[in-house]
Write a protein that holds these residues in place. Structure first.
Motif, PDB file in Angstrom:
ATOM      1  N   PHE A 100       0.827  -1.206   0.000  1.00 33.60           N
ATOM      2  CA  PHE A 100       0.000   0.000   0.000  1.00 33.60           C
ATOM      3  C   PHE A 100       0.865   1.261   0.000  1.00 33.60           C
ATOM      4  O   PHE A 100       0.554   2.240  -0.687  1.00 33.60           O
ATOM      5  N   GLU A 101       1.946   1.235   0.769  1.00 23.25           N
ATOM      6  CA  GLU A 101       2.775   2.425   0.932  1.00 23.25           C
ATOM      7  C   GLU A 101       3.768   2.616  -0.208  1.00 23.25           C
ATOM      8  O   GLU A 101       4.070   3.752  -0.595  1.00 23.25           O
ATOM      9  N   TYR A 102       4.286   1.509  -0.765  1.00 23.64           N
ATOM     10  CA  TYR A 102       5.366   1.609  -1.743  1.00 23.64           C
ATOM     11  C   TYR A 102       4.900   1.575  -3.191  1.00 23.64           C
ATOM     12  O   TYR A 102       5.684   1.892  -4.090  1.00 23.64           O
ATOM     13  N   ARG A 103       3.665   1.193  -3.411  1.00 20.02           N
ATOM     14  CA  ARG A 103       3.184   1.045  -4.777  1.00 20.02           C
ATOM     15  C   ARG A 103       3.379   2.309  -5.603  1.00 20.02           C
ATOM     16  O   ARG A 103       3.788   2.261  -6.778  1.00 20.02           O
ATOM     17  N   ALA A 104       3.099   3.455  -5.027  1.00 16.46           N
ATOM     18  CA  ALA A 104       3.150   4.717  -5.781  1.00 16.46           C
ATOM     19  C   ALA A 104       4.474   5.465  -5.626  1.00 16.46           C
ATOM     20  O   ALA A 104       4.593   6.604  -6.061  1.00 16.46           O
ATOM     21  N   LYS A 105       5.476   4.820  -5.036  1.00  7.80           N
ATOM     22  CA  LYS A 105       6.744   5.505  -4.807  1.00  7.80           C
ATOM     23  C   LYS A 105       7.560   5.674  -6.082  1.00  7.80           C
ATOM     24  O   LYS A 105       8.417   6.554  -6.161  1.00  7.80           O
ATOM     25  N   ARG A 106       7.308   4.830  -7.074  1.00  6.94           N
ATOM     26  CA  ARG A 106       8.027   4.935  -8.350  1.00  6.94           C
ATOM     27  C   ARG A 106       7.032   4.840  -9.493  1.00  6.94           C
ATOM     28  O   ARG A 106       5.998   4.170  -9.383  1.00  6.94           O
ATOM     29  N   PRO A 107       7.310   5.501 -10.619  1.00  5.56           N
ATOM     30  CA  PRO A 107       6.341   5.557 -11.717  1.00  5.56           C
ATOM     31  C   PRO A 107       6.385   4.367 -12.669  1.00  5.56           C
ATOM     32  O   PRO A 107       5.498   4.235 -13.514  1.00  5.56           O
TER      33      PRO A 107
END
Length: 333
Positions: A100-107
């Motif tokens: 949940f937290e890391y999914r959007a950390k990189r494009p």
């Protein structure tokens, strides 16, 4: 009523709260593959539980902590017997939270896709294993005179427990589907309602069959009432969804989960873990509990802290009560 009886009821309430709240969390995770058609829709589903999923897991910590403090022998036998399945559940919950937290950390597309797969599997596996977990507790386990489980890992996956796992998986997925319909707008809301019309009857068949099996195996008059409530509430949830009453459908699916958990604990009492080897080796609320002084201190602490936690969590849901859709999703990087 003795304090150990009170704490048995309180632990049942904590598990009920956990399955009611975390149930739709798991369902949403499964729906990221069953319902969402693209990355934006997966983001919508994840965002419906984004502000609340970690608060929902507090109920699990509270249930485990209360069991450890109030019934240490139950805790020791339970978690040692289920060591590997519980480890797998714990790993899934950790991976799910990280996803949940890391999914959007990189494009990068592959980065996000891999975390989305992690969310799906780390939601599906615990939803299945919790049913196996409680199925074994209710049905009875190979516990010896020393309060130790001696059945081995294979003994945990007996037919009754496996059906229990399918029940929780189907019920949580249906619960998540009606929650998705309640919390979204647009096409995804319509498709969530349609999917609930398919999942609802599947869940109903599994739940009804499993509860009838439970009642025939170890039920009594009070568990029969809980079974009737669960069956009626699930039918009402399906009917309310068909009528477009999403709030009522979600409420009734929650009542179904609460009634199923209530039936589990009603069939257990006064035992906390029946032994399938010898009834005299059953763990009960009496022989597995802590001393009266410990239970008294815990009761005072719970009486002060519980209302505060409930008020805070209720306020959180009120703040994040609005529906969302793909139009509310910001453009990807």
């Amino acid at each position: 009523m003795e304090l150990h009886d009170v704490w048995f009821v309180l632990i049942a309430v904590l598990w009920t709260g956990y399955f009611f709240l975390e149930g739709f969390d798991f369902g949403i995770g499964v729906l990221t593959r069953l319902l969402a058609r693209d990355r934006d829709e997966r983001r919508v589903l994840i965002n419906t539980i984004g502000p609340v999923w970690d608060g929902n897991e507090v109920w699990l910590l509270s249930a485990a902590g209360a069991t450890f403090a109030a019934f240490p022998s139950w805790y020791a036998t339970l978690f040692s017997g289920f060591y590997l399945p519980m480890l797998l559940i714990l790993v899934c919950l950790i991976v799910r939270g990280v996803a949940f937290e890391y999914r959007a950390k990189r494009p990068e597309v592959n980065w996000q896709r891999n975390w989305e797969h992690a969310i799906f599997w780390a939601s599906l596996i615990p939803a299945l294993l919790w049913g196996v977990f409680f199925g074994n507790i209710v049905h009875g386990m190979k516990i010896d005179a020393h309060m130790e489980y001696v059945g081995g890992l294979g003994g945990l996956f007996n037919p009754y427990a496996v059906v229990g796992g399918l029940v929780t998986l189907a019920l949580f997925t249906f619960h998540g589907t009606v929650f998705a319909a309640l919390k979204t707008v647009g096409d995804i809301r319509v498709r969530a309602r349609r999917l609930a019309l398919v999942l609802g009857p599947v869940a109903a068949v599994l739940v009804f069959g499993f509860l009838i099996w439970t009642q025939a195996d170890s039920g009594d008059g009070t568990s029969l009432i809980a079974m009737a409530v669960a069956m009626a509430a699930l039918l009402c949830a399906i009917g309310a969804n068909a009528a477009g009453r999403e709030g009522w459908s979600f409420a009734f699916s929650g009542v179904t989960i609460a009634a199923v958990v209530a039936m589990f604990f009603l069939t257990l009492f006064p035992n906390v873990m029946p032994s399938s080897l010898n009834e005299q080796w059953n763990l009960t609320v009496t022989n597995a509990s802590s001393g009266p002084y410990t239970l008294k201190i815990m009761t005072w602490g719970a009486g002060i802290a519980t209302p505060i936690v409930l008020l805070y969590q209720g306020w959180t849901y009120w703040v994040f009560r609005k529906r969302i859709g793909t139009q509310h999703i910001a453009d990807s990087h």
